[in-house]
Design a protein around this motif. Structure first.
Motif, short mmCIF file in Angstrom:
data_model
loop_
_atom_site.label_atom_id
_atom_site.label_comp_id
_atom_site.label_asym_id
_atom_site.label_seq_id
_atom_site.Cartn_x
_atom_site.Cartn_y
_atom_site.Cartn_z
N ALA A 198 0.83 -1.20 0.00
CA ALA A 198 0.00 0.00 0.00
C ALA A 198 0.87 1.26 0.00
CB ALA A 198 -0.93 0.00 1.21
N LEU A 199 1.94 1.23 0.80
CA LEU A 199 2.84 2.38 0.83
C LEU A 199 3.52 2.59 -0.52
CD1 LEU A 199 4.54 1.92 4.34
CD2 LEU A 199 2.64 3.42 3.71
N ALA A 200 3.85 1.49 -1.19
CA ALA A 200 4.49 1.59 -2.50
C ALA A 200 3.57 2.28 -3.51
CB ALA A 200 4.90 0.21 -2.99
N GLU A 201 2.26 2.08 -3.37
CA GLU A 201 1.31 2.76 -4.24
C GLU A 201 1.34 4.27 -4.03
OE1 GLU A 201 -0.68 1.52 -6.57
OE2 GLU A 201 -0.15 -0.59 -6.27
N LEU A 202 1.84 4.68 -2.87
CA LEU A 202 1.85 6.10 -2.50
C LEU A 202 3.25 6.68 -2.46
CD1 LEU A 202 -0.69 5.81 0.47
CD2 LEU A 202 -1.21 6.45 -1.89
N ARG A 203 4.17 6.07 -3.20
CA ARG A 203 5.57 6.50 -3.11
C ARG A 203 5.77 7.94 -3.60
NH1 ARG A 203 6.21 2.25 -6.74
NH2 ARG A 203 7.56 1.13 -5.27
N ASP A 204 4.83 8.46 -4.38
CA ASP A 204 4.95 9.84 -4.87
C ASP A 204 4.40 10.86 -3.89
OD1 ASP A 204 6.09 8.91 -7.22
OD2 ASP A 204 4.16 8.76 -8.26
N ARG A 205 3.85 10.39 -2.79
CA ARG A 205 3.31 11.29 -1.77
C ARG A 205 4.29 11.42 -0.61
NH1 ARG A 205 -2.34 12.34 -1.80
NH2 ARG A 205 -3.39 11.45 -3.63
N ASP A 206 4.03 12.38 0.24
CA ASP A 206 4.91 12.65 1.38
C ASP A 206 4.41 11.89 2.60
OD1 ASP A 206 6.84 13.72 3.03
OD2 ASP A 206 5.70 15.55 3.45
N TRP A 207 5.18 10.91 3.07
CA TRP A 207 4.81 10.15 4.26
C TRP A 207 6.05 9.51 4.87
CZ3 TRP A 207 6.55 5.28 3.64
CH2 TRP A 207 6.61 4.75 2.34
N SER A 208 5.93 9.13 6.12
CA SER A 208 6.97 8.34 6.80
C SER A 208 6.27 7.26 7.60
CB SER A 208 7.82 9.23 7.72
OG SER A 208 7.02 9.83 8.72
N ALA A 209 6.88 6.08 7.67
CA ALA A 209 6.23 4.95 8.33
C ALA A 209 7.20 4.25 9.27
CB ALA A 209 5.70 3.96 7.29
N ALA A 210 6.63 3.60 10.28
CA ALA A 210 7.43 2.83 11.24
C ALA A 210 6.83 1.45 11.40
CB ALA A 210 7.48 3.54 12.59
N ILE A 211 7.70 0.45 11.52
CA ILE A 211 7.28 -0.91 11.85
C ILE A 211 7.92 -1.27 13.19
CG2 ILE A 211 7.49 -3.35 11.22
CD1 ILE A 211 7.17 -2.57 8.34
N ILE A 212 7.06 -1.55 14.17
CA ILE A 212 7.50 -1.87 15.53
C ILE A 212 7.37 -3.37 15.74
CG2 ILE A 212 7.11 -1.49 17.99
CD1 ILE A 212 5.80 1.18 17.24
N GLY A 213 8.41 -3.99 16.25
CA GLY A 213 8.34 -5.42 16.55
C GLY A 213 9.54 -6.15 15.98
N ASN A 214 9.66 -7.40 16.40
CA ASN A 214 10.75 -8.24 15.92
C ASN A 214 10.22 -9.66 15.77
OD1 ASN A 214 13.32 -8.90 15.07
ND2 ASN A 214 14.32 -7.83 16.78
#
Length: 357
Positions: A198-214
């Motif tokens: 989903a984020l790849a579909e929005l690569r032209d937009r301005d965003w930052s994301a975090a993945i928490i966990g291991n």
């Protein structure tokens, strides 16, 4: 009230969502006027039969973590504990069946906390546990349906969800470094790839994301982010302490829920309580939809259910029109204090009903 928790493994020897759920309850009950004893395999050094830690009394049923020996010695261990109610998980099902036999003899109710079925449990064993327990606690309506399919009577089932520490949410700072966040153990059921697509579909937009966990799947998930050419905008934070994790959730605008198996979507609950817009991919074996569907979600909840990465991306864009929040006070009803009261009510009902038989 004296509650005996029966489980061969504790959080000292195994880390699973079901054990974490039970550990929180044990800790909460130990801070009340009620008495708690844990009957388990001996995880402490030495051969002494009892051990006390943080005000909780542990009693060794066996010292070998052997299912056969645990089952053989469990009747005497329960009798010596002299409980008013016995609480145990649904798996291993052989343990629950053994506990029911001795509880019947001692005229003590057996409460089974049903989280998920283990691969080693046969359908026949599950049906016996579901039909013979005096009370069954399910974390969600999704799990309640499973238990009923195994033969449990609707009248014996109480749905008690996972909880949260609302005071932590109120006191935690706000880390507004990330717009979108995914938080869960990164195992084979994490399915974080849907979020990344989903984020790849929005690569032209301005965003930052975090993945928490291991977890075992962490490297594969990170590789997917690189393959999608968004790795530089996705931060893998690993395991975080409670305050740090809540700070990230309070600063984020969207919480992504995509896991394939969730008896209860605990991390989504925390995200919603921290004011996030919840976007969940529908999964057959996940109860996440219960928190954000119109028919079951809280009135103030903001969230949508999706089926594809493209729908997920569309809902991320739509969430941009909603105001930023750092807390949703409606979720105070999930505070641990309310959850432990619901367990105590279930125990009392089990004791009262048993006395009528």
């Amino acid at each position: 009230m004296r509650v005996a928790f029966v489980s061969m493994h504790t959080h000292h020897t195994r880390d699973t969502p079901g054990i974490r759920r039970r550990t929180r309850l044990i800790q909460l009950l130990s801070r009340t006027d009620h008495e708690v004893v844990v009957l388990c395999s001996r995880w402490w050094d030495g051969d002494h039969p009892t051990f006390e830690q943080d005000g909780i009394s542990y009693r060794a049923v066996d010292g070998d973590f052997s299912t056969n020996r645990f089952v053989a010695k469990l009747p005497l261990a329960i009798r010596r504990a002299d409980p008013d109610v016995v609480h145990m998980p649904n798996t291993p099902a052989r343990h629950a069946r053994a506990a029911k036999a001795v509880c019947r003899l001692l005229r003590v109710p057996l409460v089974v906390d049903w989280w998920a079925v283990d691969d080693g449990d046969s359908d026949n064993d599950c049906r016996r546990v579901a039909s013979k327990a005096d009370r069954i606690i399910a974390p969600s309506q999704t799990v309640e349906t499973v238990v009923r399919e195994y033969g449990a009577a609707e009248s014996t089932i109480s749905v008690i969800p996972e909880g949260l520490d609302f005071s932590v949410i109120e006191s935690a700072p706000v880390n507004d470094e990330f717009d979108l966040v995914y938080s869960r153990r990164l195992d084979s059921h994490a399915n974080a790839e849907t979020f990344l697509l989903a984020l790849a579909e929005l690569r032209d937009r301005d965003w930052s994301a975090a993945i928490i966990g291991n977890g075992d799947a962490a490297s594969d998930i990170e590789r997917t982010a690189r393959d999608l050419r968004i790795r530089d905008r996705v931060s893998f934070l690993g395991e975080l302490g409670n305050q740090q994790r809540v700070a990230v959730l309070k600063g984020a605008h969207v919480f992504a829920q995509t896991a394939e198996q969730e008896p209860f979507a605990t991390n989504l609950l925390w995200g919603l309580a921290c004011g996030c817009v919840g976007i969940a991919e529908y999964q057959t074996d996940s109860a996440a939809h219960e928190l954000i569907e119109e028919k079951s979600r809280l009135a103030a909840t903001r969230g949508e259910l999706v089926s594809t990465p493209q729908e997920f991306a569309d809902e991320i864009v739509a969430a941009g029109s909603l105001e930023q929040r750092t807390i949703d006070p409606a979720y105070e009803r999930y505070d641990y204090s309310s959850i432990v009261d619901r367990y105590l009510t279930c125990y009392r009902q089990a004791i009262d009903n048993y006395g009528l038989l």
